[in-house]
Each structure stands twice: as C-alpha cells, then as structure tokens.
Design a protein around this motif. Structure first.
Motif, PDB file in Angstrom:
ATOM      1  N   VAL A  13       0.823  -1.255   0.054  1.00  0.00           N
ATOM      2  CA  VAL A  13      -0.014   0.072   0.031  1.00  0.00           C
ATOM      3  C   VAL A  13       0.932   1.277  -0.092  1.00  0.00           C
ATOM      4  CG1 VAL A  13      -2.080  -1.126   1.231  1.00  0.00           C
ATOM      5  CG2 VAL A  13      -0.318  -0.074   2.571  1.00  0.00           C
ATOM      6  N   ARG A  14       0.334   2.343  -0.739  1.00  0.00           N
ATOM      7  CA  ARG A  14       1.213   3.482  -0.614  1.00  0.00           C
ATOM      8  C   ARG A  14      -0.062   4.505  -0.487  1.00  0.00           C
ATOM      9  NH1 ARG A  14       3.924   6.244  -5.725  1.00  0.00           N
ATOM     10  NH2 ARG A  14       3.529   8.322  -5.284  1.00  0.00           N
ATOM     11  N   ILE A  15       0.038   5.263   0.869  1.00  0.00           N
ATOM     12  CA  ILE A  15      -1.057   6.197   1.196  1.00  0.00           C
ATOM     13  C   ILE A  15      -0.515   7.379   0.875  1.00  0.00           C
ATOM     14  CG2 ILE A  15      -2.535   6.873   2.931  1.00  0.00           C
ATOM     15  CD1 ILE A  15      -2.188   3.994   4.073  1.00  0.00           C
ATOM     16  N   PRO A  20      -7.342   9.210   7.881  1.00  0.00           N
ATOM     17  CA  PRO A  20      -7.546   8.623   9.013  1.00  0.00           C
ATOM     18  C   PRO A  20      -8.882   7.780   8.801  1.00  0.00           C
ATOM     19  CG  PRO A  20      -8.235  10.930   9.132  1.00  0.00           C
ATOM     20  CD  PRO A  20      -7.523  10.676   7.905  1.00  0.00           C
ATOM     21  N   LYS A  21      -8.913   6.427   9.269  1.00  0.00           N
ATOM     22  CA  LYS A  21     -10.054   5.481   9.059  1.00  0.00           C
ATOM     23  C   LYS A  21     -10.360   5.357   7.694  1.00  0.00           C
ATOM     24  CE  LYS A  21     -13.134   4.925  12.336  1.00  0.00           C
ATOM     25  NZ  LYS A  21     -14.164   5.261  13.080  1.00  0.00           N
ATOM     26  N   CYS A  22      -9.489   5.133   6.945  1.00  0.00           N
ATOM     27  CA  CYS A  22      -9.539   4.890   5.549  1.00  0.00           C
ATOM     28  C   CYS A  22      -9.370   3.427   5.311  1.00  0.00           C
ATOM     29  CB  CYS A  22      -8.892   5.676   4.570  1.00  0.00           C
ATOM     30  SG  CYS A  22      -7.051   5.291   4.558  1.00  0.00           S
ATOM     31  N   PHE A 108     -10.949  -4.391  -2.072  1.00  0.00           N
ATOM     32  CA  PHE A 108      -9.957  -3.176  -1.548  1.00  0.00           C
ATOM     33  C   PHE A 108      -9.808  -2.006  -1.754  1.00  0.00           C
ATOM     34  CE2 PHE A 108      -8.268  -7.795  -2.873  1.00  0.00           C
ATOM     35  CZ  PHE A 108      -7.558  -8.106  -1.826  1.00  0.00           C
ATOM     36  N   GLY A 109      -9.355  -1.212  -0.933  1.00  0.00           N
ATOM     37  CA  GLY A 109      -9.320   0.298  -1.058  1.00  0.00           C
ATOM     38  C   GLY A 109     -10.520   0.788  -0.328  1.00  0.00           C
ATOM     39  N   ALA A 119     -12.798   5.860   1.856  1.00  0.00           N
ATOM     40  CA  ALA A 119     -12.151   5.178   0.745  1.00  0.00           C
ATOM     41  C   ALA A 119     -10.736   5.713   1.071  1.00  0.00           C
ATOM     42  CB  ALA A 119     -12.661   5.606  -0.597  1.00  0.00           C
ATOM     43  N   LEU A 120      -9.804   4.409   0.471  1.00  0.00           N
ATOM     44  CA  LEU A 120      -8.362   4.858   0.512  1.00  0.00           C
ATOM     45  C   LEU A 120      -7.894   5.907  -0.325  1.00  0.00           C
ATOM     46  CD1 LEU A 120      -5.393   3.538   1.295  1.00  0.00           C
ATOM     47  CD2 LEU A 120      -5.571   2.059  -0.611  1.00  0.00           C
ATOM     48  N   LYS A 121      -6.878   6.712   0.108  1.00  0.00           N
ATOM     49  CA  LYS A 121      -6.198   7.867  -0.683  1.00  0.00           C
ATOM     50  C   LYS A 121      -4.822   7.247  -1.021  1.00  0.00           C
ATOM     51  CE  LYS A 121      -8.835  11.417   1.983  1.00  0.00           C
ATOM     52  NZ  LYS A 121      -8.660  12.499   3.097  1.00  0.00           N
ATOM     53  N   GLY A 122      -4.827   6.376  -1.899  1.00  0.00           N
ATOM     54  CA  GLY A 122      -3.761   5.763  -2.055  1.00  0.00           C
ATOM     55  C   GLY A 122      -3.727   4.699  -3.138  1.00  0.00           C
ATOM     56  N   LEU A 123      -2.651   3.700  -3.142  1.00  0.00           N
ATOM     57  CA  LEU A 123      -2.595   2.616  -4.175  1.00  0.00           C
ATOM     58  C   LEU A 123      -2.370   1.355  -3.447  1.00  0.00           C
ATOM     59  CD1 LEU A 123      -0.250   4.343  -6.529  1.00  0.00           C
ATOM     60  CD2 LEU A 123      -2.476   4.202  -6.807  1.00  0.00           C
TER      61      LEU A 123
END
Length: 132
Positions: A13-15, A20-22, A108-109, A119-123
C-alpha cells in the motif's frame, strides 16, 4: 466463540495523504483492514472494536509499505508492516472480538459495510489471499 479460520491477506500500500480511518480492504466476513486515526495499521471485525497496532509505523507517508493481516486458530490474530509483527493477540481474543469463520467477498481500497471508514487515498498493489 469459535476461533477464526486460518486466513492471511497481504498487499503493498502507498497512502498519499493523511487518511484517518480509511479502508485498505474489507475482509471475508465483513471485517476491515484499515488505517486508524493515527495513520497506523488496524483491523476491525464486524460488530467489533478497532484493534490497532500501536507499534506500527505510520502508513500515510506516501511510501510503499507491505502490510498483512492473519487469522489462525493456532497463532491467533497478527498484523504485520514491512515484515515486522506490529500486533498480535490470541485466537480466543480474536474470536471474542468478533472474528468468525466465514466465506465472502473481499473489497480493496474501501470497506462498504463500514460507513465510518472512508475510501483509501492511495494505491494497493500485489494483493494476495491465502486460506485453508
């Protein structure tokens, strides 16, 4: 409570920014693998509390990290970051927290069943799941 089934999920993962809380992933039985409010790896079973890895490095630093979550009837619940164990509790403690053997989809994400998890802010890359 019955101990959780043996299963492990891992991924890179790359944030990219504070997240917070993703959600990193919604797991097989409605649980979530996430980044807590401090930017550290955490897990939350369906209907249970967030269990955080207090020794985890912060993940929201725009750097690739290898993370894993493992549930086992013999080894318990484990959280890993960059090859190091950053959280562990017994199988009984994991079962008491709400992890139960169950099949299901993985997302995922994001964590659609948890409205409080964003939702995730990254990859995410090279995700894998191992289960018995």
């Amino acid at each position: 409570a019955k101990p959780p089934a043996d299963a492990t999920i891992h991924m890179w993962v790359r944030i990219e920014a504070a997240c917070p809380k993703c959600g990193l992933a919604e797991l097989w039985n409605g649980g979530a693998l996430l980044v807590n409010e401090e930017g550290r790896l955490a897990a939350q079973p369906r209907g249970g509390e967030i269990w955080s890895a207090s020794t985890s490095p912060k993940l929201d630093d725009d750097t690739w990290h290898f993370v894993a979550h493992s549930l086992s009837g013999s080894s318990g619940e484990l959280l890993f970051v960059d090859g190091k164990t950053v959280g562990n509790r017994s199988a009984q403690a994991a079962a008491d927290a709400g992890w139960t053997p169950m099949e299901g989809n993985i997302t995922f994400g994001a964590s659609p069943s948890f409205p409080e998890i964003t939702a995730l802010k990254g990859l995410v890359d090279e995700a894998a799941i191992f289960a018995e």
